[in-house]
Structure formats: C-alpha cells, structure tokens
Design a protein around this motif. Structure first.
Motif, PDB file in Angstrom:
ATOM      1  N   THR A 136      -4.032   5.723  -7.897  1.00  0.00           N
ATOM      2  CA  THR A 136      -2.729   5.074  -7.663  1.00  0.00           C
ATOM      3  C   THR A 136      -2.239   5.211  -6.227  1.00  0.00           C
ATOM      4  O   THR A 136      -1.286   4.536  -5.836  1.00  0.00           O
ATOM      5  N   GLU A 137      -2.873   6.063  -5.440  1.00  0.00           N
ATOM      6  CA  GLU A 137      -2.403   6.297  -4.071  1.00  0.00           C
ATOM      7  C   GLU A 137      -3.531   6.074  -3.074  1.00  0.00           C
ATOM      8  O   GLU A 137      -4.712   6.143  -3.409  1.00  0.00           O
ATOM      9  N   SER A 138      -3.200   5.793  -1.850  1.00  0.00           N
ATOM     10  CA  SER A 138      -4.168   5.517  -0.791  1.00  0.00           C
ATOM     11  C   SER A 138      -4.889   6.787  -0.353  1.00  0.00           C
ATOM     12  O   SER A 138      -4.519   7.909  -0.715  1.00  0.00           O
TER      13      SER A 138
ATOM     14  N   VAL B  90      -3.196  10.841  -1.608  1.00  0.00           N
ATOM     15  CA  VAL B  90      -3.915  10.222  -2.727  1.00  0.00           C
ATOM     16  C   VAL B  90      -3.578  10.948  -4.029  1.00  0.00           C
ATOM     17  O   VAL B  90      -3.579  12.166  -4.117  1.00  0.00           O
TER      18      VAL B  90
ATOM     19  N   LEU C 211      -9.049  -3.081  -1.080  1.00  0.00           N
ATOM     20  CA  LEU C 211      -9.250  -1.744  -0.536  1.00  0.00           C
ATOM     21  C   LEU C 211      -9.354  -1.934   0.973  1.00  0.00           C
ATOM     22  O   LEU C 211     -10.379  -2.388   1.500  1.00  0.00           O
TER      23      LEU C 211
ATOM     24  N   LEU D  36      -4.967  -0.397  -2.078  1.00  0.00           N
ATOM     25  CA  LEU D  36      -4.973   0.912  -1.423  1.00  0.00           C
ATOM     26  C   LEU D  36      -5.559   0.762  -0.034  1.00  0.00           C
ATOM     27  O   LEU D  36      -6.176  -0.253   0.292  1.00  0.00           O
TER      28      LEU D  36
ATOM     29  N   TYR E 103       0.842  -1.190   0.000  1.00  0.00           N
ATOM     30  CA  TYR E 103       0.000   0.000   0.000  1.00  0.00           C
ATOM     31  C   TYR E 103       0.879   1.242   0.000  1.00  0.00           C
ATOM     32  O   TYR E 103       1.827   1.348   0.779  1.00  0.00           O
ATOM     33  N   ASN E 104       0.570   2.197  -0.825  1.00  0.00           N
ATOM     34  CA  ASN E 104       1.311   3.458  -0.879  1.00  0.00           C
ATOM     35  C   ASN E 104       0.700   4.433   0.107  1.00  0.00           C
ATOM     36  O   ASN E 104      -0.502   4.659   0.104  1.00  0.00           O
TER      37      ASN E 104
ATOM     38  N   LEU F 246      -8.659   0.893  -9.744  1.00  0.00           N
ATOM     39  CA  LEU F 246      -7.600   0.633  -8.766  1.00  0.00           C
ATOM     40  C   LEU F 246      -6.562  -0.264  -9.424  1.00  0.00           C
ATOM     41  O   LEU F 246      -6.861  -1.411  -9.770  1.00  0.00           O
TER      42      LEU F 246
END
Length: 703
Positions: free
Chosen positions: A39-41, A27, A87, A61, A22-23, A57
C-alpha cells in the motif's frame, strides 16, 4: 511531501500519462493468506521474496530516487486489472528471475523516469497486460536499461533515447506487444529477440525506431539476429530518421527476397524503407533465441543414404522445406500442394553418420516447423534382381546401382567382371561354367565408392550318372556299387524301397532282403540338389535254390511245411538236430520234427541236385497253447506224476480213459495223483491255460 505526479513527458511520440497518486510514507505491507498487499511506496532499499508472493499493488507506487527494489526469482507482482496501476521508478528496479523460476508482472505499468542514477534491469520475467496499454516506458536521457530473456504481451515497451549503452536481448514480443526505441547518445542493442504477433492485420508495427533532433547525428540502434514472424502487418517502422541508415544485418524475416523484406519495413513519412534500415544478409532460418518460431509438427522425411541425391518426404502443402547441415543450408524446395505436400529436394551426397535438419517454413510469415533430424545411413549396394546361376550357366544377369562395377570370384579366382548400365542392369559372362554347389562372391562397388559383397550359390542342375551296380544273386543281402559321392541311393526290389548313401568315394552298400532268382532290382542315385539319375535295373541271378517258404510253426506242431525248389532236399535245423525231407514235384515239403517250445529258432534250407544250398529261412516257433509240459519219469510204484508247466494253469494226466488233474503252483510245478500203474503203461500229460488252449501231450511210459 509530494502527493501527485502528472504529465511525465517521455520520448518523441509518447503520450502523457494519466494522473496517478503516490503515497510517500515509508513502505507499508500487510501479509494475507495468499500473498502480500503493498500500500505504500518504496522509500528504502527493499527486497520482495518468493515466500511472500504474490505482491498485490492496490494503487500507484514509486521507487524513491537512490533506492532499489530487488525482486527475487519466482515472485509475482499483480496490479489492478480494473485500474491503471503504475510502478514509477525514480530509483532502480532489479528484477532478475531464472529460466526455471521466472518473475511475473501482471497488469503493472513499469514507468521509468530520468532521475539521475535511475536504472532498470529485468530478466527472465513475463510482463503482460491482457487488456492492452503500456507495459514499460522510459523517458529520454534515461541512464540505461537492460531487458534480457523476457516475454512481453498485450502492450507496448517504449524506450526513449538512452544516455548509456543499453540492451534489449532475447525477449519475446507477442499477442499485440510492440517495441519502440529512440536514437540517442547511448548504443541500444536490439538482438536475439522474437517478434510474433501472428498472421493478423494491424496498424501497429512490431518494432519502431525513432529519431528526433538533437539525437539524429549518428545511428545508435543496432538491430541484429532478431526473428520477425507473422504476416499482414508492418514489422519495422522508422520515424523521423533524418536519412540515418541503421544496421539491420542478419535478421530473420521469413524470406530472403529483398523486395519482400523492404515491403515489411516502412518510413513513417512515406511508407517505404528507402534503405533506412540496411537489411544486409537476411538469415535463412530463425535464430535459436529461446522462443518458439512456430508450432507446426516436423516434416516426415524418408530414410537418407550416403549416395542419395534427394531428400524426400511430406510437409504442410505449400510450405518451403529447407535442409540444413550444421549452419549451412544445403537444399530447399516446396512441398507441392497438388501432391499432398510431397517434397523432393536436391542435395549433394552426404557422408554416413552426418546429421541433417529438415524444417518447413510458412511463406511470408516465417513460422518454422519443429525440425526433423535425419541421420545419413551408409549406402549399401544391393541386387534389385539377379538371375539364377546353375552349373550350366555361362553368365549372370541382374540389376544393381547404376554404373556399378562388379567382380565375381570363386575363392580368389576371378570368374567374371563387368559394369552395370545407367539403369543398373548388368550381364556378366563367366570365364568357365561353375560346378554345382559352388558359392560365388559378387563384389559390387558404386561410382561413389560404396561397396558390398554378396554370395550366390551355383545351383546343381546336372543329375548324377547312372549308378554302377554289382551283380546281385538270390543269396545276396546287399546291393553294392558306385555312384556320385554323397548321393542318396534308392533300391526298388519286390515292390519295396531301400535307401542308403554313397560314401566319400562314391561307394554304396544297401541292405535288402534276399530276393528270388529273376527278381528285377532297380537302382537310382539322387544328389544334394535333388537331381535323380537314370535308373539301372539288374536281376537276381540263381546260384542256389531260392530260400524256402515256411509255414508258421506253432508250439504244438510236429511237422514243418512249406514250398521249396522242386525235388530239393529240405533240411530243418533246430539246435544241433537236423530233420529233412524231399520236396515233391510241386515243391511242397513236409518235415517231421519234435514239438518245440515257444520262441525256438528254426532254420530251413533247400539243397538242389548240384549240392547247392540256399540261404536259410529263419523262423521262430509261435505260441498256440502252453508249451508241452516237462514230466519226470514215472515208476510202477509211483502214485504221482511230477512235472512243470506255466504257472497257475491246469495239468492233466490221461491213462487209458481216465484223466487226472491238478493246478500248477506259482512256479509252474505240479503233482498229479494217480493210481500205481504197471510197467509199460503210457501216460499222456497236457496243460490247459485260462483260455482253454491245450498243449501238445507229453507221453511218459511207466517203468
């Protein structure tokens, strides 16, 4: 900065997840022509809107603790079908679609955590993984979850023990989707859901209930008003229940047989229910949970009346047919396979206007057809057969409703009454014969109070009495008499027929030509029903000579000829002039008359030796040629013969052997030039038309 999550432990029986990355950067999304790539959480409160949908997605994330991802109605969230796209929900997920604008999760694994304050609320959404796997999981001690009116397909929904009250209501679990709930301190209500995994064998239960210490002190899962459809697999499985008895009252199982229902509910240890889920009062029909309980067409149902004791029709052979009134089951039976699915279900009689719902259930599976809505019609008693009633009848017979009461009235007067037998046949005697043409009212009342009045016309089978005919003479121009009122009177005389109608007093007066003495005259009467009386025949009596017969008279004739009574005096009247002659021994006569113009009326009578005068024979002079010309007097000094004839024809004046001529004018006048003549000379004047027809000659003497 955290980079990995691994081995997140869920409720009992839940396997560890695969390792995901998870990044944790803020976001980052990138817009593309057909949606938004995420691409970002989610590290801040975030809203995903329909105008940027779908959200794609590309990797796992997470929603950070204390943060909320809000997904608006109509949004689609897509994971990667070729990978495991999670998710992870440390904070809150708020995905609330509407009935018209649902949210879609496709190939996304929604994975809850037990972070403090974490919560999940999903409604009016469609969650699916076509290739199977987890759809939604939350671990034990999760705060709360609300799943309302969603559809889950192709995977599992696993809920660990809840700390707070949670709801799983109005959802559909289909296409190998299942639900697993663990008992905990928070009440979990599993209500109004539909489980429909078809009629296929499977080792996976539609619904699992789990209990493991220390959370098995009291049952905290309520299972009510759910529809469990399909067959060939376990519908409910209980694991480690510690003999807790869960409330499973008022669910629909496709049957109400306890043994059959309990065979669909198993304990994970010994594969028998042992009353760990109390089935209470199973529902008789599926709950209206917003999801179809079958795709079969509605049964075909015959019309139903307020006195019918059966609901009849055709449904799928072998299916169970139910008849519902509001929420009450008022009858059920089987669509007989050997008869092509015909059913006859006994019910109590219903009121007119009541609406009944008729459905067909597939045994065991519990699938239900679309409903056939039947409106009860008012029963109207009727005659299935009834005899003809005539003015000679002493009773009436027929068939109507069994045991019906019948009253027959003529106006307000009772004519007869009786009761039909168990089949409906009746035979009711009249108190008296009824006149033809009378309309009787027959009131029919069934044992259940339905009634109707019918009318029966009494047929007139009695012919009128023979007419009374007054004497007819050879001078009569009418036949008179009396007969039945309104009857049509027919008179036969001289080979011809003459008709008329009797008036309201029965009197008739039929015009006929004058008949010769001795002529037979036959009279009959026919009533409105077509009955004809006996004939009455009278003969024309002689009170004078018969009307003379007259030979046709042309506008060139100087005699009237014909036949009359022998030796009678025949008189011919033309205008005010009368000409006469005597008939000979054969009755022939010949009366001299002046030549007459076309159309002149001639009256001919005969007078016998007793001075009795016949009726006149009236005839008109017919055109055989132009009428005799009208000619002015001619003096001995005149050189013109003046006169008038038909327009534009030839006029001739013959003097001796000489003939003089001219053509008449448009008004018919003519002037024929002649030499002067001596007094006493006779001039014969004629006219000839275009067809060379020559008139009689007008004779003029020169003066």
């Amino acid at each position: 900065m955290r980079k990995k999550w691994s081995l997140i432990v869920l409720a009992a029986g839940l396997v560890a997840s695969s390792v995901q990355t998870y990044n944790t950067n803020p976001v980052m999304v990138s817009a593309q022509e057909q949606g938004t790539v995420v691409t970002e959480s989610i590290l801040e409160d975030t809203v995903w809107t329909k105008d940027k949908s779908p959200y794609i997605l590309q990797s796992g994330l997470f929603i950070a603790s204390g943060k909320t991802l809000t997904i608006e109605p109509g949004v689609k969230v897509e994971g990667q079908s070729s990978s495991f796209t999670e998710l992870l929900i440390e904070g809150s997920l708020d995905a609330k679609g509407t009935a018209e604008d649902r949210i879609v999760f496709e190939n996304v694994y929604l994975k809850g955590t037990n972070f403090i304050g974490s919560r999940i609320a999903i409604s009016n959404s469609d969650v699916s993984r076509p290739f199977g796997g987890f759809l939604l999981t939350v671990p034990g001690n999760f705060s709360d979850i609300q799943l309302l009116n969603n559809s889950f397909s192709g995977g599992s929904v696993i809920l660990g023990n809840m700390k707070n009250t949670s709801s799983v209501e109005g959802n559909l679990f289909a296409k190998k989707a299942s639900l697993s709930v663990s008992n905990g301190s928070g009440l979990v209500t599993v209500k109004r859901n539909t489980f429909d995994n078809g009629d296929s064998e499977s080792s996976t239960a539609d619904f699992e209930m789990n209990c493991s210490d220390p959370n098995c002190s009291a049952p905290n899962i309520l299972v009510q008003e759910n529809n469990f459809l399909g067959s060939g697999h376990i519908k409910v499985k209980l694991n480690g229940s510690k003999n807790l008895e869960f409330n499973g009252d008022s669910n629909y199982w496709g049957t109400q047989e306890p043994d059959t229902i309990n065979s669909l509910i198993v304990d994970g240890k010994d594969f028998s229910n042992n009353n760990l889920l109390s089935i209470g009062n199973p529902a008789q029909k599926p709950f209206a949970n917003g999801w179809p309980a079958g795709e079969e067409a509605a049964p075909k149902v015959s019309d139903l009346t307020s006195e019918d004791a059966y609901v009849s029709g055709v449904a799928t052979p072998g299916h169970i047919v139910q008849v519902w009134k509001n929420d009450d089951l008022i009858g059920s039976g089987k669509a007989v396979a050997a008869d092509g699915g015909i059913f006859n279900i006994a019910i109590d009689s219903q009121n007119a206007g009541d609406k009944l719902e008729v459905v067909a259930l597939k045994p065991i599976s519990g699938y239900v057809s679309a409903p056939a809505i039947v409106t009860v019609k008012q029963y109207i008693p009727r005659f299935y057969e009834v005899s003809e009633v005539t003015d000679q009848s002493v009773s009436v017979t027929g068939r109507t409703a069994p045991y019906a009461e019948l009253k027959i009235l003529n106006g307000t007067a009772l004519v007869g009454s009786g009761t039909a037998d168990y089949v409906g046949y009746f035979n009711i005697s009249f108190l008296a014969k009824q006149p033809g043409g009378t309309v009787l009212d027959v009131n029919v009342r069934t044992t259940k109070g339905s009634e109707r009045t019918y009318s029966i016309a009494v047929v007139d089978n009695t012919a009128p009495a023979a007419p009374k005919v007054n004497p007819v003479s050879n001078k009569s121009v009418y036949v008179t008499g009396t007969t039945e009122r309104g009857a049509v009177v027919s008179v036969q005389a001289g080979g011809k027929s003459y008709t008329g109608a009797a008036d309201s007093y029965g009197k008739f007066r039929i015009a006929i030509p004058v008949q010769k003495a001795g002529t037979a005259i036959t009279v009959t009467a026919k009533d409105a029903a077509g009955n004809v009386s006996a004939p009455v025949t009278v003969k024309a009596t002689k009170i004078a000579p018969d009307v003379p017969a007259v030979t046709s008279i042309s506008n060139k004739a100087s005699v009237v000829t014909g036949t009359a009574e022998r030796y009678s005096t025949v008189k011919v009247q033309i205008g005010s002039k009368i000409y006469s002659a005597k008939a000979d021994g054969y009755g022939k006569y010949k009366v001299s008359i002046p030549v007459q113009n076309t159309g002149m009326t001639v009256y001919v009578t005969a007078t016998d030796k007793y001075s009795r005068v016949s009726l006149a024979k009236v005839t008109k002079v017919y055109r055989a040629a132009p009428n005799m010309p009208a000619v002015s007097p001619v003096r001995y000094t005149s050189t013109l013969v003046k006169g008038k004839t038909e327009p534009s024809i030839m006029a001739y004046a013959k003097i001796g052997t000489k003939v003089y001529s001219t053509k008449s004018a448009a008004d018919g006048t003519f002037n024929i030039t002649i030499p002067k003549q001596k007094k006493g000379i006779k001039i014969y004047v004629t006219a000839k038309d275009a067809k060379s027809m020559v008139s009689a000659a007008r004779v003029v003497t020169v003066y």
